[in-house]
Design a protein around this motif. Structure first.
Motif, mmCIF file in Angstrom:
data_model
loop_
_atom_site.group_PDB
_atom_site.id
_atom_site.type_symbol
_atom_site.label_atom_id
_atom_site.label_comp_id
_atom_site.label_asym_id
_atom_site.label_seq_id
_atom_site.Cartn_x
_atom_site.Cartn_y
_atom_site.Cartn_z
ATOM 1 N N ASP A 456 -78.890 -8.428 65.324
ATOM 2 C CA ASP A 456 -79.654 -7.853 66.428
ATOM 3 C C ASP A 456 -80.972 -7.238 65.968
ATOM 4 O O ASP A 456 -81.994 -7.368 66.658
ATOM 5 N N LEU A 457 -80.951 -6.556 64.802
ATOM 6 C CA LEU A 457 -82.067 -5.665 64.496
ATOM 7 C C LEU A 457 -82.757 -5.879 63.146
ATOM 8 O O LEU A 457 -83.890 -5.433 62.968
ATOM 9 N N LEU A 458 -82.103 -6.520 62.177
ATOM 10 C CA LEU A 458 -82.731 -6.595 60.861
ATOM 11 C C LEU A 458 -84.033 -7.398 60.858
ATOM 12 O O LEU A 458 -85.015 -6.972 60.223
ATOM 13 N N PRO A 459 -84.128 -8.555 61.543
ATOM 14 C CA PRO A 459 -85.427 -9.244 61.569
ATOM 15 C C PRO A 459 -86.547 -8.366 62.126
ATOM 16 O O PRO A 459 -87.681 -8.424 61.642
ATOM 17 N N LEU A 460 -86.219 -7.545 63.109
ATOM 18 C CA LEU A 460 -87.203 -6.638 63.698
ATOM 19 C C LEU A 460 -87.550 -5.518 62.714
ATOM 20 O O LEU A 460 -88.722 -5.244 62.449
ATOM 21 N N ALA A 461 -86.515 -4.883 62.159
ATOM 22 C CA ALA A 461 -86.737 -3.759 61.249
ATOM 23 C C ALA A 461 -87.434 -4.184 59.967
ATOM 24 O O ALA A 461 -88.130 -3.382 59.326
ATOM 25 N N SER A 462 -87.270 -5.444 59.577
ATOM 26 C CA SER A 462 -87.888 -5.910 58.328
ATOM 27 C C SER A 462 -89.398 -6.057 58.433
ATOM 28 O O SER A 462 -90.084 -6.207 57.419
ATOM 29 N N GLU A 506 -82.049 2.535 68.734
ATOM 30 C CA GLU A 506 -82.544 2.616 70.111
ATOM 31 C C GLU A 506 -84.055 2.470 70.166
ATOM 32 O O GLU A 506 -84.593 1.766 71.040
ATOM 33 N N GLU A 507 -84.754 3.110 69.244
ATOM 34 C CA GLU A 507 -86.211 2.990 69.196
ATOM 35 C C GLU A 507 -86.628 1.557 68.853
ATOM 36 O O GLU A 507 -87.616 1.042 69.410
ATOM 37 N N LEU A 508 -85.891 0.920 67.965
ATOM 38 C CA LEU A 508 -86.204 -0.468 67.627
ATOM 39 C C LEU A 508 -86.032 -1.376 68.837
ATOM 40 O O LEU A 508 -86.863 -2.263 69.087
ATOM 41 N N ARG A 513 -89.645 -6.113 72.669
ATOM 42 C CA ARG A 513 -90.442 -7.023 73.496
ATOM 43 C C ARG A 513 -91.918 -6.979 73.096
ATOM 44 O O ARG A 513 -92.574 -8.018 72.992
ATOM 45 N N GLN A 514 -92.433 -5.764 72.853
ATOM 46 C CA GLN A 514 -93.838 -5.625 72.473
ATOM 47 C C GLN A 514 -94.106 -6.316 71.140
ATOM 48 O O GLN A 514 -95.119 -7.020 70.975
ATOM 49 N N VAL A 515 -93.209 -6.131 70.184
ATOM 50 C CA VAL A 515 -93.376 -6.759 68.870
ATOM 51 C C VAL A 515 -93.328 -8.276 68.992
ATOM 52 O O VAL A 515 -94.125 -8.991 68.373
ATOM 53 N N LEU A 516 -92.415 -8.789 69.786
ATOM 54 C CA LEU A 516 -92.295 -10.238 69.968
ATOM 55 C C LEU A 516 -93.574 -10.820 70.557
ATOM 56 O O LEU A 516 -94.040 -11.890 70.135
ATOM 57 N N GLY A 525 -99.966 -7.884 61.783
ATOM 58 C CA GLY A 525 -100.372 -6.556 61.338
ATOM 59 C C GLY A 525 -100.099 -5.481 62.373
ATOM 60 O O GLY A 525 -99.592 -4.400 62.045
ATOM 61 N N LYS A 526 -100.418 -5.770 63.628
ATOM 62 C CA LYS A 526 -100.160 -4.789 64.695
ATOM 63 C C LYS A 526 -98.667 -4.584 64.910
ATOM 64 O O LYS A 526 -98.206 -3.462 65.140
ATOM 65 N N ALA A 527 -97.909 -5.670 64.818
ATOM 66 C CA ALA A 527 -96.457 -5.559 64.960
ATOM 67 C C ALA A 527 -95.882 -4.684 63.848
ATOM 68 O O ALA A 527 -94.995 -3.848 64.084
ATOM 69 N N THR A 528 -96.391 -4.849 62.646
ATOM 70 C CA THR A 528 -95.908 -4.072 61.503
ATOM 71 C C THR A 528 -96.173 -2.585 61.690
ATOM 72 O O THR A 528 -95.325 -1.738 61.370
ATOM 73 N N ARG A 529 -97.327 -2.241 62.219
ATOM 74 C CA ARG A 529 -97.656 -0.829 62.429
ATOM 75 C C ARG A 529 -96.703 -0.179 63.435
ATOM 76 O O ARG A 529 -96.335 0.997 63.289
ATOM 77 N N ILE A 530 -96.293 -0.946 64.435
ATOM 78 C CA ILE A 530 -95.345 -0.402 65.406
ATOM 79 C C ILE A 530 -94.005 -0.093 64.741
ATOM 80 O O ILE A 530 -93.407 0.972 64.951
ATOM 81 N N ILE A 531 -93.526 -1.018 63.907
ATOM 82 C CA ILE A 531 -92.258 -0.793 63.214
ATOM 83 C C ILE A 531 -92.393 0.344 62.202
ATOM 84 O O ILE A 531 -91.461 1.136 62.008
ATOM 85 N N ASP A 532 -93.546 0.451 61.549
ATOM 86 C CA ASP A 532 -93.781 1.576 60.631
ATOM 87 C C ASP A 532 -93.592 2.903 61.353
ATOM 88 O O ASP A 532 -92.966 3.835 60.825
ATOM 89 N N ASP A 533 -94.162 3.001 62.548
ATOM 90 C CA ASP A 533 -94.060 4.251 63.310
ATOM 91 C C ASP A 533 -92.610 4.563 63.662
ATOM 92 O O ASP A 533 -92.191 5.727 63.629
#
Length: 566
Positions: A456-462, A506-508, A513-516, A525-533
């Motif tokens: 569910d979450l590791l591809p996003l969190a990575s 929950e935050e992830l 949707r925004q990251v996708l 780069g923008k997607a990465t900054r969102i996950i960093d936050d």
């Protein structure tokens, strides 16, 4: 990259030494020289290394892969500058015609030279030289075989260095070259940047730290040898057997013409000398952030999540990987095929490979099926097998060694797919379509108990800057700017830990949707900054994240810039 060959920008090109090029043996083409690992060394490099290594009028100098004496010519020039009227220099060269040219070039430069014709690995080391300089032949392991490979490994072993069968020619050459130095001597070599990163170079890295008092590395932003298709560095090792060192000094320049204007060096210490030295390219502040996150358990190697495995090796993807149109044309039945992630990894750039994505790929004519009859093949499958034998598919090595050549071995579908060769960054995607994968990607089989969260979450969190930087440090940069990640390296690739992902789940999910959307727009780069936050806003200070991001961008830019020609 063999210093053997004369520079096209030789300091002597306007004088009589130009006769060397006219004496080149008939048929000694660029392709022939490449086959024996020989490449032109730019004159600024030969001059720079000679000036660094030769410090006294009575220094004895050896070029162990002399070719037509690019380095020895500059050695003569340097010794004359130090007051020697007729300098004497020495070389070893396996190619007879090049050795003859080398002797003539040395004479024309104002020196005398003894250039013996021999296989360097058959020459017993004599610890009598103050400086050993040159550009070892560069042959990858697949071209470095037979008795010469065995002699090179045996030579390295005499120095206590055990090289694997995967080692390219330069590795043993470096060890053997050092064995010719007097105590306190200096080794100045042009080497592939593989020294920093490949696993087979680990014993070479350890040898250098344990046998020299100081190590300097000069790195280039621009590729020096276009023909070699390999990145290059200069190794300047000083004080042989005068003690060891725990650090290297690193400088970076744009190209060979900027060596004289190289900036200040930066000291860098590896955790272990045999570890990869890619960290030498990164600011210490960034690596300290990574070390601290590992120490506190917020980042961990991918192996904590699961096991990374190679994909299917068919022996002939054109035969075994089929489009739906081809399956229908052949009349294959459902028991004759299994679903497949198409060859390559360009389609794995979002968060998941689902059935809708697979249908889209199928509609675009991609191969989404693998020919792999389960049990007795259907009559249509048997006809296709007969066709394979008629056209020689069964004779390919991987097919030939199987008990049943057309029955490709495979594992169950992986939970996650990991891209192997990457232009931008290594990616992980969820295998929602439950397809099998070829060896153009790796599969990650998640540990029991972590499967649902990982899928569910590791591809996003990575998609965070720490993981991106770790990918550059852990993977291997090859000619062409490609970043490769092998399964063993993937085990050490830093991921957010299961505990961190659990706390931030929950935050992830809220930003998914925004990251996708950003990934689909090509805005990694923008997607990465969102996950960093999400992951680090309450853990890292803003300047720490900037250090990590800058380090990632720096390594990625260096890798891709070096791939450009011109």
């Amino acid at each position: 990259m063999r210093g053997a060959e004369s520079s096209s920008r030789s300091a002597w090109q306007d004088g009589p030494v130009t006769i060397a090029s006219s004496l080149r043996a008939p048929g000694d083409t660029a392709a022939v020289r490449k086959a024996r690992g020989a490449f032109f060394t730019p004159e600024p490099i030969t001059r720079f290394i000679a000036d660094w290594a030769i410090r006294s009028w009575d220094d004895r100098v050896l070029e162990p892969s002399a070719g037509d004496a690019a380095f020895l010519v500059d050695a003569v020039r340097r010794l004359r500058d130090l007051g020697v009227e007729t300098p004497k220099v020495e070389g070893i060269e396996i190619h007879d015609y090049s050795a003859r040219i080398a002797r003539q070039r040395i004479r024309e430069a104002g020196g005398t030279g003894r250039v013996s014709v021999s296989d360097f690995f058959e020459v017993s080391p004599r610890r009598q030289y103050d400086a050993v300089i040159g550009n070892p032949p560069y042959l990858r392991y697949q071209d470095w075989s037979g008795s010469m490979r065995e002699r090179s490994r045996a030579a390295a072993l005499t120095a206590g260095v055990r090289l694997t069968g995967l080692a390219s020619s330069w590795a043993a050459f470096t060890i053997q070259s050092a064995m010719f130095l007097r105590p306190g001597g200096r080794l100045g070599l042009v080497l592939p940047a593989e020294l920093l990163s490949v696993n087979y170079a680990a014993p070479v890295r350890r040898f250098l730290f344990e046998h020299f008092r100081s190590i300097d590395l000069v790195l280039f932003e621009k590729q020096v040898f276009d023909e070699a298709e390999a990145d290059t560095l200069l190794l300047l090792a000083d004080g042989y057997l005068d003690g060891d060192t725990d650090h290297a000094r690193v400088r970076q320049v744009y190209d060979a013409d900027h060596l004289s204007t190289a900036g200040e060096s930066v000291a860098w210490s590896p955790g272990d000398p045999s570890d990869k030295w890619v960290g030498s390219l990164t600011k210490l502040e960034a690596t300290h952030v990574l070390d601290d996150l590992v120490r506190t358990g917020e980042m961990t190697g991918l192996r904590t999540w699961g096991n990374t495995a190679l994909g299917i090796v068919t022996g002939n993807n054109r035969y075994f990987a089929l489009t739906s149109e081809r399956v229908e044309e052949l009349g294959l039945e459902a028991t004759d095929i299994i679903p497949l992630s198409p060859p390559g990894s360009g389609h794995l750039r979002e968060l998941a490979l689902d059935t809708a994505s697979l249908r889209s790929l199928d509609g675009d004519g991609r191969a989404t099926w693998l020919f792999r009859p389960d049990g007795e093949p259907s009559s249509a499958a048997q006809a296709y097998i007969d066709y394979g034998e008629k056209t020689g598919v069964h004779a390919a090595y991987k097919c030939r060694v199987r008990s049943t050549w057309w029955r490709v071995p495979y594992l169950r579908p992986a939970d996650l797919l990991l891209t192997y060769m990457n232009a931008d960054a290594v990616r992980i995607v969820t295998n929602e379509a439950r397809v099998h994968h070829l060896n153009s990607v790796h599969g990650v089989y998640v540990e029991p108990g972590l499967s649902k969260m990982a899928r569910d979450l590791l591809p996003l969190a990575s998609l965070n800057s720490v993981t991106m930087l770790s990918g550059e440090l852990t993977g291997r940069s090859y000619g062409g700017g490609i970043l490769k990640m092998e399964p063993r390296e993937a085990d050490r690739w830093l991921m957010p830990s299961p505990d961190l992902v659990w706390r931030k789940q929950e935050e992830l999910r809220r930003v998914r949707r925004q990251v996708l959307q950003l990934l689909r727009a090509g805005q990694l780069g923008k997607a990465t900054r969102i996950i960093d936050d999400v992951l680090f806003a309450d853990r890292l200070l803003p300047h720490e994240l900037v250090d990590v991001r800058d380090a990632h961008v720096g390594l990625q830019s260096r890798r891709t810039t070096r791939s450009k020609r011109g």
